[in-house]
Design a protein around this motif. Structure first.
Motif, PDB file in Angstrom:
ATOM      1  N   CYS A 442      33.113 101.572  34.359  1.00  0.00           N
ATOM      2  CA  CYS A 442      31.877 101.609  35.008  1.00  0.00           C
ATOM      3  C   CYS A 442      31.411 102.712  35.407  1.00  0.00           C
ATOM      4  CB  CYS A 442      32.142  99.912  35.364  1.00  0.00           C
ATOM      5  SG  CYS A 442      32.494  98.816  34.833  1.00  0.00           S
ATOM      6  N   CYS A 455      31.719  97.059  36.654  1.00  0.00           N
ATOM      7  CA  CYS A 455      33.119  95.399  36.767  1.00  0.00           C
ATOM      8  C   CYS A 455      33.412  95.204  38.304  1.00  0.00           C
ATOM      9  CB  CYS A 455      33.884  95.841  35.850  1.00  0.00           C
ATOM     10  SG  CYS A 455      35.265  96.240  36.165  1.00  0.00           S
ATOM     11  N   CYS A 458      36.135  97.427  38.330  1.00  0.00           N
ATOM     12  CA  CYS A 458      35.965  99.156  39.290  1.00  0.00           C
ATOM     13  C   CYS A 458      35.165  98.986  40.558  1.00  0.00           C
ATOM     14  CB  CYS A 458      34.823  99.364  38.511  1.00  0.00           C
ATOM     15  SG  CYS A 458      35.304  99.502  36.688  1.00  0.00           S
ATOM     16  N   CYS A 464      39.576  98.952  35.725  1.00  0.00           N
ATOM     17  CA  CYS A 464      38.537  98.149  34.825  1.00  0.00           C
ATOM     18  C   CYS A 464      38.617  97.162  33.793  1.00  0.00           C
ATOM     19  CB  CYS A 464      37.778  99.529  34.760  1.00  0.00           C
ATOM     20  SG  CYS A 464      36.245  99.398  33.039  1.00  0.00           S
ATOM     21  N   GLN A 465      38.067  96.427  33.701  1.00  0.00           N
ATOM     22  CA  GLN A 465      38.195  95.390  32.604  1.00  0.00           C
ATOM     23  C   GLN A 465      37.319  95.720  32.146  1.00  0.00           C
ATOM     24  OE1 GLN A 465      38.878  92.759  36.523  1.00  0.00           O
ATOM     25  NE2 GLN A 465      40.463  92.223  35.736  1.00  0.00           N
ATOM     26  N   ARG A 466      36.227  95.471  31.795  1.00  0.00           N
ATOM     27  CA  ARG A 466      35.341  96.340  31.189  1.00  0.00           C
ATOM     28  C   ARG A 466      35.418  96.781  29.986  1.00  0.00           C
ATOM     29  NH1 ARG A 466      29.573  96.886  33.390  1.00  0.00           N
ATOM     30  NH2 ARG A 466      30.486  94.444  34.494  1.00  0.00           N
TER      31      ARG A 466
END
Ligand SMILES: [Zn+2]
Length: 469
Positions: A442, A455, A458, A464-466
């Motif tokens: 992100c 996200c 982030c 980061c999870q996206r």
DNA sequence: ACTGCCGGGAA
DNA sequence: TTCCCGGCAGT
């Protein structure tokens, strides 16, 4: 502090810009007032609100993106289906216990048809009074079940009747089965080393698929429980299916009923007269009982490289049950959960906001695509715990480690099976700090400005999870 | 220099 | 639990 922020936001600082901060607001200072318009046109009223708005916003979007929700839902549904399929039979009535394993045999006595049981499980109608051996085997089964878990059944129930009868019979017959198992019977050897209970497995059974390993483990623990005399023992699983396998030289016939197998032996191998039910007991020596654990079976399936989409093949050879089986044992068999093994099984977790969301979510392996909701209902009973990203191994490109560490703890809900599978691999994560994913996160994608588009993770400076790797 | 994010801390 | 950041490590 704000200054710090400014540092991070070199160019954002000027006029109105700059990603809000709770603190910043209090500080009053810069933020002209509450209102602002972000670069991307969002309109915020106050810091806090902005976050909320964002949050919602992000949620929606992200969900779309990976539609984790959808998949999850499906997974769950399937899960429940299966589970209930088992559980229903498994628990509920005490009597139900036995039926699970072999309804036909455990409630065979033409004398006392159990109303309950039959209401739960469709009793095969072709059930005939067949030979004693039938009962004997059954009795043995019951016996062992009982012996390992005393007190399970209420002595007054007809089941006890059955049991005692069975006992007698089994005594008269000469299978020796001491209370703690240890059977000696024909060709059966204890291929299950430390198991007290007698899952009649023999070489024949072995060939019957099932990498018995994990199976054994399960069994082991289970029986251990029994030994400890759990007041309410075994409430779970036991999707065991008892089958009878012909031991005749090259005959691999497996039937679900002893009478069936006997008939088979009589007619096919012994050359006796087919139709008569008469049995002189000789057949007994030519078949053996084996237990098939549905759970394990399917688990095994899911185990094989769950995360790797590459292995698509239907894979394991399912015991080709002879047609006979399906005939005499109608719908009951849950067989087919194996239809899964869907490549995309589940590799899991991910949800933006995992820092807020509680439950792990399983998603199809494909990185980021709106996984059309249907996408083969990947059955994943056992849901979360199991599979865990197989090999953090140095290679295998695609999935670099990354998710590992952090996530793991999160989802390892109940199930205690620590996972025999790749223990060696697990260590990899600990030592080194992880290769660092390759994908743009992100931060990079949106930049410092538009931080609100990041996200959550982030924003928190977490993984980061996206854009996972 | 920059990015990704772990570990820790404040609220 | 939510939010944030120091600081390390990989690029
Ligand atoms: Zn992110």
């Amino acid at each position: 502090m704000t200054s710090k922020r400014l540092l991070e936001q070199p160019r954002a600082g000027d006029s109105t810009r700059e990603p809000v901060t709770g603190k910043a607001m209090h500080e009053g200072a810069f933020r002209n007032f509450g209102k602002e318009i972000s670069p991307n046109g969002h309109y915020f009223t106050s810091t806090r609100e902005m976050h909320y708005i964002h949050k919602k916003f992000a949620c929606g979007r992200e969900e779309d993106e990976q539609s984790s929700g959808g998949v999850l839902k499906y997974g769950c549904t399937a899960h429940h289906l299966i589970l209930s399929g088992i559980r229903l039979q498994d628990q509920t009535h005490p009597e139900a216990l036995s039926p699970v394993r072999e309804p036909g045999h455990l409630l065979p006595s033409p004398v006392t048809p159990h109303p309950h049981a039959s209401s739960i499980i469709p009793v095969p109608h072709d059930r005939r009074p067949s030979g004693h051996a039938d009962k004997e085997v059954m009795a043995a089964t019951v016996l062992t079940t009982l012996s390992t878990s005393p007190l399970v059944l209420n002595p007054s129930s007809s089941a006890s009747d059955l049991a005692s009868k069975g006992w007698k019979e089994s005594l008269s017959a000469s299978y020796s089965s001491s209370t703690s198992g240890n059977w000696s019977w024909d060709a059966s050897d204890q291929s299950v080393p430390s198991t007290p209970s007698p899952p009649l497995s023999n070489d024949a059974g072995k060939s019957f698929l099932l990498s018995s390993q994990s199976d054994d483990n399960n069994e082991d623990t289970e029986s251990t429980h029994f030994l400890f005399e759990d007041p309410i023992p075994r409430k779970r699983k036991n999707s065991m299916k008892v089958m009878f396998k012909c031991l005749w030289k090259n005959c691999e016939k497996v039937l679900s009923t002893s009478s069936g197998i006997q008939r088979h032996i009589r007619t096919v191998h012994l050359g006796r007269n087919g139709d008569s039910d008469y049995s002189d007991g000789e057949e007994d020596f030519y078949y053996s009982e084996i237990e098939v654990n549905m759970d394990t079976l399917s688990e095994g399936l899911s185990n094989l490289t769950p995360t790797s989409p590459t292995t698509s093949g239907p894979a394991p050879v399912f015991p080709v049950l002879t047609g006979d089986v399906s005939r005499s044992e109608p719908a009951r068999m849950i067989h087919t959960p194996l239809s899964q093994s869907a490549p995309s099984a589940l590799c899991h977790i991910r949800t933006d906001h995992a820092y807020q969301a509680t439950t792990p979510v399983s998603i199809p392996s494909m990185p980021s695509e709106p996984p059309h909701s249907e996408d083969r209902i990947s059955v994943s009973w056992q849901s979360p715990p199991v599979i865990y990203k197989g090999l953090p191994g140095p290679m295998t490109q695609i999935r670099t480690v990354s998710i590992g560490e952090k996530r793991q703890p999160v989802n390892h809900t109940t199930v205690s099976k620590a996972h025999t599978n790749n223990t060696s691999a697990s260590k990899a994560t600990t030592g080194t700090r992880k290769p660092r994913g390759e994908a743009k996160k992100c931060r990079k994608v949106y930049g410092m400005e538009k931080r609100d588009l990041w996200c959550t993770a982030c924003r928190w400076k977490k993984a980061c999870q996206r854009f996972t790797d």
